[in-house]
Design an enzyme around this catalytic site. Structure first.
Site, short mmCIF file in Angstrom:
data_model
loop_
_atom_site.label_atom_id
_atom_site.label_comp_id
_atom_site.label_asym_id
_atom_site.label_seq_id
_atom_site.Cartn_x
_atom_site.Cartn_y
_atom_site.Cartn_z
N CYS A 31 -81.13 -52.86 48.56
CA CYS A 31 -81.98 -51.69 48.57
C CYS A 31 -81.35 -50.35 48.93
O CYS A 31 -80.38 -50.27 49.67
CB CYS A 31 -83.20 -51.87 49.45
N GLY A 40 -79.53 -51.46 44.17
CA GLY A 40 -80.63 -52.35 43.80
C GLY A 40 -81.10 -52.06 42.40
O GLY A 40 -81.39 -50.91 42.07
N ASN A 53 -84.31 -50.62 53.92
CA ASN A 53 -83.05 -51.26 53.51
C ASN A 53 -82.58 -52.11 54.69
O ASN A 53 -82.37 -51.57 55.78
CB ASN A 53 -82.01 -50.20 53.17
N GLY A 54 -82.42 -53.39 54.47
CA GLY A 54 -81.97 -54.27 55.54
C GLY A 54 -82.72 -55.58 55.49
O GLY A 54 -83.29 -55.94 54.46
N CYS A 76 -72.03 -52.31 58.88
CA CYS A 76 -71.59 -53.36 57.94
C CYS A 76 -70.29 -52.94 57.27
O CYS A 76 -70.23 -51.93 56.58
CB CYS A 76 -72.67 -53.57 56.88
N TYR A 81 -67.24 -52.51 49.38
CA TYR A 81 -67.80 -52.75 48.05
C TYR A 81 -69.12 -52.06 47.74
O TYR A 81 -69.29 -51.50 46.66
CB TYR A 81 -67.95 -54.27 47.85
N ASP A 101 -61.55 -56.27 45.15
CA ASP A 101 -61.97 -55.88 46.50
C ASP A 101 -62.38 -57.06 47.36
O ASP A 101 -62.24 -57.02 48.58
CB ASP A 101 -63.14 -54.87 46.42
N CYS A 111 -74.47 -63.93 55.58
CA CYS A 111 -74.95 -62.65 56.11
C CYS A 111 -76.45 -62.79 56.38
O CYS A 111 -77.18 -63.32 55.55
CB CYS A 111 -74.72 -61.52 55.11
N CYS A 166 -69.74 -54.61 62.05
CA CYS A 166 -70.16 -56.00 61.90
C CYS A 166 -69.11 -56.69 61.05
O CYS A 166 -68.76 -56.21 59.96
CB CYS A 166 -71.52 -56.10 61.21
N CYS A 206 -69.66 -62.01 58.54
CA CYS A 206 -69.37 -62.91 57.42
C CYS A 206 -67.88 -63.25 57.34
O CYS A 206 -67.49 -64.14 56.58
CB CYS A 206 -69.87 -62.31 56.11
#
Ligand code: SF4
Length: 479
Positions: free
Chosen positions: A20, A46, A122-123, A257, A263, A367, A403, A454, A457
């Site tokens: 999003c 999105g 968004n999240g 993040c 990316y 990437d 994630c 963060c 991942c």
């Protein structure tokens, strides 16, 4: 919650996808086209559905469409039946939680005793299920399984009980996970960012308009200037042309993040003070320092590996060339039923340039890798065009864990890198060698302290408590 990766993209393959984009514009004249332009600018965040919600002076009217912004809104623009008004929010959806059709798209809108309320988010709210159960028990009806609907109803309840400022604070104390959101209560607008600051959120101005956006690129496109980032844990009120901080809910640490820089975000965006293009350039430089290889030419996987390949080549004074032609006119995402179809989908979208590839020792830069299925196909394609050697270089570390904060990587079994050495992965994708950037190299490239990022991942250690997962530090909120 979704447990699978989303639609297959023959170029970007099974790359992680962002969930999003949000936009809010507090303007002095009609805002629909400004929101529409911003949503087109932020389309990369999105592509599943989009929506706008605009205050017309009395109530908020919403319009939601399926698919790409341009295609979805076109019939309404042609018929001149778009919401009117000077204050509005918008949303591009990529679902990681909840149903996957237009009903689950933002903005969410409810009518309350305090007037209409709408939100774009968004999240991902990690405790949305328990909050939803609790609200349901209190008689709140839900139309979707979307975490944003839970967030909006929670806000409506706490704001009704405690007023706007204390109500939002009270909701934020209950919400866990990631949220960068724009909330409208009648003609008042609020920007909210979770205390860890997982997802970006930035304030800008264009003429007399005040803009809240997921990324600064939308502010640029509207001809505006950046005011500042919304701080982690901050709630900003925008009313009568003023920008005021209502409060900041501080956390022991922030956790931006890292994938926004690797990316997700547009390279022309500046997020939390760091230009994304610069980070990507440094990712390639650091990759070259950590994993040089003797070869004839460096080529990118277009478009995701382009900047990193360019700087990798520049750092090692190697030749850089576009060895893969990308067909821009094939569909961006679609579900491919079998391996044969996926192979031809890759060929439809990517074709090697023979003179660059044939008989050459190639460094192929991308990437990131999630499953590795697309990389396998690209390596095979380059070999079929006569590449002599193929050395894969990945400008980010191995992805080994799910994630929980808004990216569609949900299960460990999908990751090619889990419990495998570089050599094993190299063999699996059919390359002559393969290397990843280290976590230190990544952190250095982004240019922020490690404790501000963060890396969940990559490490399997998360900045917030997740059932069944390891937490990297204790997180006590200082209120
Ligand atoms: S787990 Fe990975 S993708 Fe998710 S927020 Fe953290 S760094 Fe980003």
């Amino acid at each position: 919650m979704d447990s699978q990766l989303q639609d297959y993209d023959p170029i970007n393959g099974l790359k992680p996808s962002e969930n999003c984009a949000v936009i809010g514009i507090y303007g002095n004249d009609t805002v629909f086209f400004k929101i529409y332009t911003s949503l087109r600018t932020l389309q990369h965040r999105g592509q599943e559905a989009s929506g706008v919600a605009i205050f017309d002076g009395e109530k908020i009217n919403a319009l939601k469409v399926d698919g790409l912004v341009y295609e979805g809104f076109r019939p309404y623009i042609e018929k001149e039946i778009v919401p009117k008004g000077n204050i509005g929010i918008g949303h591009n959806r990529y679902s990681t939680a909840g149903i996957k059709n237009i009903t689950g798209a933002g903005p969410f809108l409810i009518s309350t005793a305090m007037g209409d309320m709408a939100i774009s988010h968004n999240g991902e709210i990690t405790n949305y299920q328990s909050l939803r159960d609790e609200l349901k028990e209190q008689g709140v009806p839900f139309v979707t399984t979307n975490d944003t609907e839970v967030m909006l109803n929670l806000l409506a309840r706490t704001i009704r009980q405690k007023g706007i400022k204390n109500g939002i604070r009270s909701s934020m104390e209950m919400l866990q996970g990631s949220y960068s959101a724009v909330l409208m209560i009648g003609e008042k607008m609020y920007a909210m960012r979770d205390p860890k600051g997982f997802r970006p959120l930035i304030l800008g101005k264009a003429g007399n308009d005040i803009i809240i956006s997921s990324e600064s690129a939308a502010i640029d496109v509207l001809g505006g200037t950046i005011v500042r980032d919304v701080q982690p844990g901050e709630v900003v009120e925008i009313y009568n042309g003023d920008i005021n901080t209502l409060f900041i809910m501080r956390s022991q640490r922030i956790s931006h993040c890292m994938f926004e820089y690797v990316y997700f975000a547009r390279p022309d965006s500046i997020i939390d003070g760091v230009e994304v293009y610069n980070s990507r350039y440094r990712l390639g430089v650091n990759l070259a320092k950590e994993a040089p290889v003797e070869a004839d030419v460096v080529i990118p996987v277009p478009d995701s590996g382009r900047t990193q390949a360019l700087s990798y080549a520049a750092e090692l004074k190697m030749e850089y060339s576009e060895g893969l032609f990308k067909n821009r006119y094939s569909e961006r995402t679609f579900i491919m039923p079998g391996n044969k179809e996926r192979d031809s989908a890759v060929k439809l979208k990517l074709n090697p340039i023979k003179s660059v590839v044939q008989g050459k020792r190639i460094v192929l830069v991308d990437d990131s890798i999630v499953r590795g299925t697309t990389m396998k196909r690209i390596v095979a394609l380059l070999r079929s065009f006569g590449a002599k050697e193929i050395h894969v270089r990945i400008a980010s570390p191995k992805i080994v864990a799910p994630c929980y904060f808004g990216v569609d990587m949900k299960t460990r079994d999908q990751f090619i890198a889990l419990n495998k050495s570089d050599d094993q992965i190299s063999k699996e994708v059919g390359a002559d060698s393969l290397a990843y950037l280290s976590i230190e190299g990544l952190v250095n490239s982004i240019g922020m302290p490690k404790k501000s990022l963060c890396l969940g991942c990559l490490t399997g250690e998360y900045p917030v408590k997740i059932a069944g997962e390891k937490e990297d530090i204790q997180t006590t909120l200082e209120l």
